[in-house]
Design an enzyme around this catalytic site. Structure first.
Site, PDB file in Angstrom:
ATOM      1  N   ALA A 216       0.839  -1.205   0.000  1.00 36.71           N
ATOM      2  CA  ALA A 216       0.000   0.000   0.000  1.00 36.71           C
ATOM      3  C   ALA A 216       0.875   1.257   0.000  1.00 36.71           C
ATOM      4  O   ALA A 216       2.002   1.231   0.525  1.00 36.71           O
ATOM      5  CB  ALA A 216      -0.925  -0.007   1.206  1.00 36.71           C
ATOM      6  N   ASP A 278       9.348  -2.761  -0.735  1.00 41.47           N
ATOM      7  CA  ASP A 278       9.446  -1.345  -0.382  1.00 41.47           C
ATOM      8  C   ASP A 278       9.209  -1.288   1.123  1.00 41.47           C
ATOM      9  O   ASP A 278       8.085  -1.157   1.586  1.00 41.47           O
ATOM     10  CB  ASP A 278       8.399  -0.536  -1.151  1.00 41.47           C
ATOM     11  CG  ASP A 278       8.529   0.957  -0.916  1.00 41.47           C
ATOM     12  OD1 ASP A 278       9.488   1.367  -0.232  1.00 41.47           O
ATOM     13  OD2 ASP A 278       7.671   1.716  -1.392  1.00 41.47           O
ATOM     14  N   CYS A 331      12.468   4.593   1.555  1.00 39.65           N
ATOM     15  CA  CYS A 331      12.402   6.045   1.306  1.00 39.65           C
ATOM     16  C   CYS A 331      13.014   6.784   2.490  1.00 39.65           C
ATOM     17  O   CYS A 331      12.406   7.693   3.062  1.00 39.65           O
ATOM     18  CB  CYS A 331      10.972   6.493   1.045  1.00 39.65           C
ATOM     19  SG  CYS A 331       9.787   6.126   2.359  1.00 39.65           S
TER      20      CYS A 331
END
Length: 394
Positions: A216, A278, A331
């Protein structure tokens, strides 16, 4: 800043009847305060004899941000801030903000803004990792980020955008994506140019079985599905999984969404040609878009996040078929959450090649991994900070 709640959560808690224009103005003011809090406090310091209560300082910061950063007329900026403070402090707020208004932009001159506006723990970590570039990184965080889009196959980019060398399209800050022609029809989705790189570097081919872990809100899932992969997207949190399904439905893209903890998911022994992880992280690479991150994270959060990433990486590696590919992305600008991660047992490096990063060769490391930073493409508006590594199973 004092309640340890994200900006989005705070805005969602505003009264339901508030006009969209007023909500947008609140977002703009809050963003300016979060990005420039250190500088705003430095401007206020000469005018305060003692530390005011927290709610008064916040109102004063908002007033200074409106006066010096956002171009709000002085009478309106002063009046709106004075109404926010308890009555015993109304006179103080009025007097201080009027003096700031008289000083004007000169009040900001001579300040070490980059350092003032960066929490010390982040400055120290980034200086150790990136040297003098810490100033350029900090400067990038002071500016509102542009809007980047990834396009569905066969979709023309909406007008007003700039094509980026890596395939994304960029639009000016403040662009309202939901009002753009083609949004409701699923022609594109919001995704920072750096965030679009991990799925592209996985290089999915039509018909391949692809696993997207921690999937998500779904931008990378959409990329993998649009490339023709048979995608299984795993997301632990039910609310985020629901959002993932909604986004895929709008984009008219197919993927199997599984609600599960990626570290414990029983895939029935299934393995995949390509796996994308991720991983959850401190998100310090997204401060351009989320200026509340420096106030929500602490130095003590980095170690536990890095340990979780190692656990997830091990789980991801077990799902890769022989000869298959694995991409790790975070990130974060913290090297513990990026460069410190090594190839899982049984995997070898699959270095990223310069031709895979057109116009972004500066992000390629000597090890063949990718390190984007907010100060890269500064003339275009920067990009999020990401670490990306690619490996192949023997």
């Amino acid at each position: 800043m004092t309640r340890h709640r994200s900006l989005e959560e705070a805005l969602d808690a505003l009264p339901k009847g508030i006009a969209p224009r007023d909500k947008a103005a609140a977002h703009r003011i809050a963003g300016a305060v979060l990005r420039r809090a250190g500088s705003l406090d430095a401007v206020l310091e000469p005018f305060l004899r003692r530390e005011p209560p927290s709610e008064v300082r916040q109102a004063l910061r908002m007033g200074v941000a409106e006066l010096l950063l956002l171009g709000t007329p002085a009478h309106a900026a002063v009046a709106s801030s004075v109404t926010l403070v308890p009555k015993p402090f109304a006179g103080l707020a009025n007097a201080v903000l009027r003096r700031v208004a008289e000083a004007g932009s000169a009040a900001l001159e001579g300040l070490d803004a980059e350092r003032l506006d960066t929490p010390p723990w982040l400055w120290s970590a980034w200086h150790a990792a990136y040297g003098p570039a810490v100033r350029a990184i900090a400067a990038a965080h002071r500016e509102e980020a542009p809007l980047d889009l990834s396009l569905a196959p066969g979709t023309a980019a909406p007008e007003g955008g700039e094509p980026l060398p890596t395939g994304s399209w960029r639009y000016p800050p403040g662009t309202r994506v939901a009002e753009m022609p083609g949004f409701a029809e699923g022609g594109f989705w919001v995704q920072d140019a750096a965030a679009a790189l991990p799925a592209r570097l996985l290089d999915v081919r039509p018909g391949e079985r692809v696993l997207d872990l921690c999937a998500a809100p779904g931008g990378k899932t959409a990329q993998l599905a649009a490339a023709g992969g048979q995608v299984v997207a795993v997301e632990r949190e039910p609310r985020r999984a629901a959002r993932l399904r909604e986004n895929l439905a709008r984009l008219r893209l197919a993927a199997e969404v599984v609600e599960a903890d990626a570290t414990q998911w029983d895939a029935g022994g299934a393995v995949f040609d390509a796996v994308l992880l991720d991983a959850p992280c401190t998100a310090t690479g997204t401060i351009r878009r989320h200026p509340d991150v420096p106030y929500l994270k602490r130095a003590r959060d980095v170690g536990p996040m890095a340990e979780l990433q190692r656990t997830l990486l091990g789980a991801a590696a077990r799902r890769v078929a022989p000869g298959g590919r694995l991409v790790l992305a975070t990130c974060s600008l913290q090297q513990e959450e990026g460069e410190a991660h090594a190839a899982p047992a049984g995997f070898v490096a699959d270095p990223v090649r310069p031709e895979e990063l057109p116009g972004l060769e500066a992000a390629l490391t000597a090890a063949g991994t990718v390190r984007t930073r907010p100060d890269l493409w500064a003339e275009r508006g920067g990009m999020d900070g990401f670490f990306i590594a690619r490996w192949r199973r023997g």
